[in-house]
Write a protein that holds these residues in place. Structure first.
Motif, PDB file in Angstrom:
ATOM      1  N   TRP A 119     -46.273  74.626 -35.809  1.00 10.56           N
ATOM      2  CA  TRP A 119     -45.300  75.487 -35.131  1.00 10.56           C
ATOM      3  C   TRP A 119     -45.940  76.797 -34.674  1.00 10.56           C
TER       4      TRP A 119
ATOM      5  N   ARG B 297     -39.793  75.316 -30.924  1.00  8.18           N
ATOM      6  CA  ARG B 297     -38.804  74.775 -31.847  1.00  8.18           C
ATOM      7  C   ARG B 297     -39.518  74.295 -33.109  1.00  8.18           C
TER       8      ARG B 297
ATOM      9  N   GLN C   6     -40.004  71.907 -35.971  1.00 16.16           N
ATOM     10  CA  GLN C   6     -39.628  70.537 -36.277  1.00 16.16           C
ATOM     11  C   GLN C   6     -39.328  70.391 -37.770  1.00 16.16           C
TER      12      GLN C   6
ATOM     13  N   ARG D 146     -32.064  80.847 -40.021  1.00 15.80           N
ATOM     14  CA  ARG D 146     -30.848  80.144 -39.608  1.00 15.80           C
ATOM     15  C   ARG D 146     -29.705  81.105 -39.335  1.00 15.80           C
TER      16      ARG D 146
ATOM     17  N   PHE E  26     -29.829  82.234 -35.720  1.00  8.09           N
ATOM     18  CA  PHE E  26     -29.300  81.260 -34.772  1.00  8.09           C
ATOM     19  C   PHE E  26     -27.785  81.104 -34.916  1.00  8.09           C
TER      20      PHE E  26
ATOM     21  N   ASN F 113     -24.449  75.976 -36.007  1.00 10.00           N
ATOM     22  CA  ASN F 113     -25.512  76.600 -36.789  1.00 10.00           C
ATOM     23  C   ASN F 113     -24.922  77.258 -38.028  1.00 10.00           C
TER      24      ASN F 113
END
Length: 298
Positions: free
Chosen positions: A39, A48, A50, A95, A98, A107
């Protein structure tokens, strides 16, 4: 150092040590670190991520921290507990960013788990990070309440540790919140929320013991049908919602009362003066990249 623990945790500590040597598990940190490096090396930014390698790496080090506690290995405990708490907090913050972006879309946070991730830095008296995590979790809870209708679809759909920690964070960090629980907070946590600043030792011990007994009763693996608040080994051994109370009382200069319950007094005796550890190199790099790629990351 005694490394005492509640009798209910004996099997958990044994299982953590066994898990570390189970075929395939010793390679997990290398695999998860490679995923994070991929990443970081992505040719286009922002990239993004993964899977969820931050949370996966946090889980591994959480198991390693519990195993170290069971072995009474302070050196390993210092490193692995700090690393797990920091990675769990990073996962929450990632998180949470988002979740905040689309005001009316998903989210969402994870019931039970994310509040404990948010409480980890407070448990370890990491005050700057504590406030960031507290603010993020409260924001996620407020969005959950605002968007998820009818109320039965809310992620914070239980009256236990999530709701208690929202109240504690709001009081301890002076964070105003509009959050309203669907149901009244269960009695043991309400008693502790009302009493966590008390200077009366008997009131404090009564509240902490009731909350600790509830924690023990819900510290078990979740099944496909039943979900328990404290189903990860780290959250069973280190009851962050209760250890956070002890850390906050010390921050505020309140009397250093023991809980009178081994679930709290055992780990608190070990972690209250836990030395710092060098941060995991990937935690530093991932956090720096998130700040660079996402100006709203906190």
């Amino acid at each position: 150092m005694d490394f005492a623990y509640h009798p209910s945790l004996k099997k958990t500590l044994e299982e953590c040590q066994e898990w570390l040597t189970y075929p395939g598990n010793p390679e997990r940190p290398v695999e998860y670190s490679a995923d994070l490096q991929t990443w970081l090396d992505a040719p286009t930014r922002p990239a993004r991520m993964q899977g969820n390698p931050v949370a996966d790496l946090a889980h591994y080090y959480g198991m390693a921290a519990c195993a170290a506690y069971g072995r009474k290995d302070l050196q390993d405990l210092v490193q692995f507990l700090h690393w797990s708490v920091a990675l769990r907090a990073l996962d929450l913050r990632h998180r949470g960013m988002f979740s905040d972006r689309p005001p009316d879309l998903g989210n969402w946070h994870t019931a039970f788990w994310d509040s404990m991730k948010a409480a980890g830095p407070t448990m370890l008296s990491k005050w700057n990070l504590s406030r960031i995590c507290a603010q993020r979790f409260i924001e996620m809870a407020e969005k959950d309440e605002r968007v998820n209708q009818p109320p039965a679809t809310r992620r914070i759909n239980h009256d236990t540790n999530d709701v208690f920690l929202i109240g504690l964070f709001s009081q301890a960090f002076d964070i105003a919140t509009s959050f309203q629980s669907r149901k009244p907070l269960i009695a043991p946590y309400q008693q502790l929320l009302d009493a966590w600043r008390t200077q009366d030792e008997s009131i404090f011990r009564s509240a902490m013991q009731a909350a600790a007994d509830f924690h023990v009763s819900r510290a078990k693996p979740s099944t496909g049908k039943t979900f328990y608040e404290f189903d990860t080994a780290l959250d069973r051994l280190f009851p962050a919602e209760l250890l956070a109370v002890q850390a906050l009382r010390r921050r505020d200069g309140l009397p250093a009362f023991e809980a009178g319950h081994l679930l709290v007094d055992g780990p608190w005796a070990v972690i209250k003066d836990l030395p710092d550890a060098e941060p995991h190199p990937l935690t530093v790099r991932v956090e720096a990249r998130l700040h660079r790629d996402y100006p709203d990351f906190r």
